[in-house]
Write a protein that holds these residues in place. Structure first.
Motif, PDB file in Angstrom:
ATOM      1  N   ASN A 152      32.723  34.060  33.509  1.00  0.00           N
ATOM      2  CA  ASN A 152      33.175  35.260  34.536  1.00  0.00           C
ATOM      3  C   ASN A 152      32.533  35.347  36.000  1.00  0.00           C
ATOM      4  N   LEU A 202      38.797  36.996  28.211  1.00  0.00           N
ATOM      5  CA  LEU A 202      39.372  38.649  28.546  1.00  0.00           C
ATOM      6  C   LEU A 202      37.929  39.102  28.158  1.00  0.00           C
ATOM      7  N   ALA A 228      35.253  39.366  30.306  1.00  0.00           N
ATOM      8  CA  ALA A 228      35.622  40.520  31.471  1.00  0.00           C
ATOM      9  C   ALA A 228      35.062  41.092  30.967  1.00  0.00           C
ATOM     10  N   GLY A 229      35.121  42.138  29.922  1.00  0.00           N
ATOM     11  CA  GLY A 229      35.345  43.153  29.456  1.00  0.00           C
ATOM     12  C   GLY A 229      33.996  43.793  29.223  1.00  0.00           C
ATOM     13  N   TYR A 245      42.893  47.448  35.950  1.00  0.00           N
ATOM     14  CA  TYR A 245      43.139  46.613  35.739  1.00  0.00           C
ATOM     15  C   TYR A 245      44.570  46.231  35.776  1.00  0.00           C
ATOM     16  N   GLY A 267      40.256  42.049  36.293  1.00  0.00           N
ATOM     17  CA  GLY A 267      39.986  43.812  36.516  1.00  0.00           C
ATOM     18  C   GLY A 267      39.156  44.075  37.682  1.00  0.00           C
ATOM     19  N   ARG A 292      46.047  41.602  27.734  1.00  0.00           N
ATOM     20  CA  ARG A 292      44.688  41.523  29.206  1.00  0.00           C
ATOM     21  C   ARG A 292      43.989  42.996  28.523  1.00  0.00           C
ATOM     22  N   LEU A 315      40.521  42.655  27.237  1.00  0.00           N
ATOM     23  CA  LEU A 315      39.193  43.661  27.595  1.00  0.00           C
ATOM     24  C   LEU A 315      38.182  45.097  27.352  1.00  0.00           C
ATOM     25  N   ARG A 338      34.426  45.446  25.965  1.00  0.00           N
ATOM     26  CA  ARG A 338      34.233  46.571  26.829  1.00  0.00           C
ATOM     27  C   ARG A 338      33.762  47.537  25.709  1.00  0.00           C
TER      28      ARG A 338
END
Length: 506
Positions: free
Chosen positions: A111, A186, A189-190, A211, A233, A447, A451, A455
């Motif tokens: 990322n 993904l 990225a979260g 998003y 995102g 996604r 994500l 997170r």
């Protein structure tokens, strides 16, 4: 008939009897940093001090307020360091390895972060790439493109003063994980999105996750080759309302095609392999489908029959024992040297409390992205909490027990026989129902789920680190075995496990 979403997920499941041999091409390992040739970067100032507040204060948003309407360069320097900066160095295999504030599957770091800036705070308006390796911002465009980004999102809520984008470079992860890599791009990225969200809040600015935006328009703005790198995102940043600065759209602003020297920077290796499965699922999710209804209760869609167990507390007694937020970020590592010593129930409650806060509708302005994931716990060794499988009601902050008994060893076997996992005090489970995702959001729902899993997993990492515990995430599991162990229905899947517990020397 399977949808694109289901076809990708089921088609990339691991099966104990069907694992294909794979050897890493070390001669063509992707480079972990993105660089642009011939463009002079803006070097960020050295960090003179980090925010003193606690991790829970940042999650609560209390006590953090900037005196400026837009972040200055020193704020941006701190935000980007805390979001995805280099936090340490070690020697591995005769070479330097750098830890980052956000974890990554296989330490492949797919990322990148971009900043769309209106001007002010000592930085000219433009679109910038954040260079992790040299702590700099490389200008890709000049002018204020923030209003254009807000239009790309077709968002009726108030516009931001600045926008951070998080992208994914497919081959950095696919080099090792092949077609399954989209999952990790993904989820990684979260992790970065949550890390970035908290850093912005610590700087005293409000923000929210977005998003749903025009993929093609954003990829064009940022200068991507969409078969190599894509926007995933973004984080909208809002002003403090103090020292107001009028931010106007640049007149007659055109979004020209960027030169090949910029668009070609997404290439990370001289020998890259394109996995059509990754490109197909990402393209299928390019359409923004309005939610089919109000946010779903994903835990109720897994085919389980839990019974009420108890409320989730927010233990204030731990507050004085915790590392500060900034020290927590700097100290965070993937630690899996768990020992068979019990965690305290207050420690478990603290981490569950952070997950509930990270799941709050305020994080995305009420869009309901967090409802794409159900959160569970496999408790193994926690004083005051009987071993078993529990579901977390993140809205009502309550636990529901699915079954009794310690199955953390069985989950270790499901996780490609990584037996260190069995010594963790608790294993946090992130699950979803693929049919529900597709009905609610179409293929783009995949996604949202991945994500969100990243997170919420990041909240576990930070919570464990602040408590002096270890944490480590696992995305490599025998998917069918996990489904059977937990009793999930055929359309539901476990997508991510984050273990936490007492570690050797901790």
């Amino acid at each position: 008939m399977k949808t694109f979403l289901q076809d990708y997920h089921y088609g990339t499941e691991y099966d104990r009897q069907g694992m294909e041999p794979h050897f890493l091409d070390w001669a063509h390992q992707p480079v972990p940093y993105k660089t642009y040739q011939g463009i002079a970067p803006v070097h960020l100032p050295e960090i003179s001090g980090l925010y003193p507040g606690s991790l829970r204060q940042v999650y609560e948003g209390e006590g953090f307020s900037s005196s400026e309407n837009v972040p200055g360069l020193e704020d941006l320097s701190r935000i980007l360091y805390l979001a995805n900066g280099l936090t340490g160095k070690a020697r591995q295999g005769g070479a330097d390895f750098y830890f980052r504030s956000a974890p990554s599957a296989g330490a492949l770091y797919p990322n990148e972060i971009y900043l769309v800036w209106p001007g002010g705070g000592g930085l000219a308006p433009g679109v910038f790439h954040y260079g992790v390796h040299n702590r700099s911002l490389t200008p890709l465009r000049t002018g204020n493109f923030v209003p254009a980004v807000h239009a790309f999102a077709e968002d009726e809520k108030s516009g931001p003063i600045a926008v951070f984008f998080v992208s994914g470079i497919f081959f950095r992860s696919a080099w090792k994980y092949r077609k399954r890599a989209y999952r990790y791009v993904l989820m990684d990225a979260g992790h970065v999105m949550e890390s970035l969200r908290l850093a912005v809040r610590a700087a005293g600015f409000s923000c929210r996750l977005v998003y749903a935006f025009d993929d093609a328009a954003v990829n064009h703005l940022l200068g991507f080759d969409p078969e190599k790198e894509v926007s995933i995102g973004c984080v909208y940043v809002y002003g403090s309302g103090k020292g107001a600065v009028e931010l106007k759209k640049s007149p007659g602003l055109r979004i020209e095609v960027l030169p090949e020297s910029i668009r070609g920077a997404s290439k990370t290796s001289e020998r890259e392999i394109r996995y059509h499965e990754i490109l197909d699922i990402h393209r299928a999710g390019s359409d923004i489908v309005p939610p089919a209804g109000p946010p779903v209760d994903m835990a109720a869609c897994l085919g389980l029959l839990p019974v009420p167990f108890g409320a989730v507390s927010s233990p204030d007694a731990l507050e004085k024992q915790l590392l500060s937020y900034a020290r927590t970020v700097s100290a965070r590592r993937s630690r899996r040297n768990f020992v068979q010593q019990p965690m305290h129930s207050d420690q478990l409650a603290f981490m569950v409390d952070l997950i509930c806060r990270a799941s709050d509708v305020s994080t995305d302005g009420g869009q309901g992205y967090s409802s794409a994931i159900a959160v569970g716990l496999l408790v193994g060794n926690v004083d005051g909490t009987p071993p078993g499988f529990y579901l977390v009601d993140v809205r009502l902050r309550r636990l529901h027990r699915v079954f009794e008994g310690n199955v953390t060893g069985e989950m270790a076997a499901v996780s490609l026989d990584q037996q260190w996992l069995a010594n963790a005090g608790v294993q946090f489970l992130f699950m979803t129902n693929l049919d529900v995702l597709d009905r609610q959001w179409g293929a783009r729902g995949y996604r949202y789920a991945m994500l969100t899993a990243g997170r919420l997993g990041h909240a576990v990492y930070l919570g464990a680190t602040a408590l002096g515990l270890g944490a480590c995430g696992i995305g490599a599991i025998y998917d069918g075995e996990a489904r059977r162990l937990l009793g999930l229905n055929p359309s539901s899947s476990l997508v991510y496990v984050v273990a936490a517990g007492v570690i050797k020397g901790g």
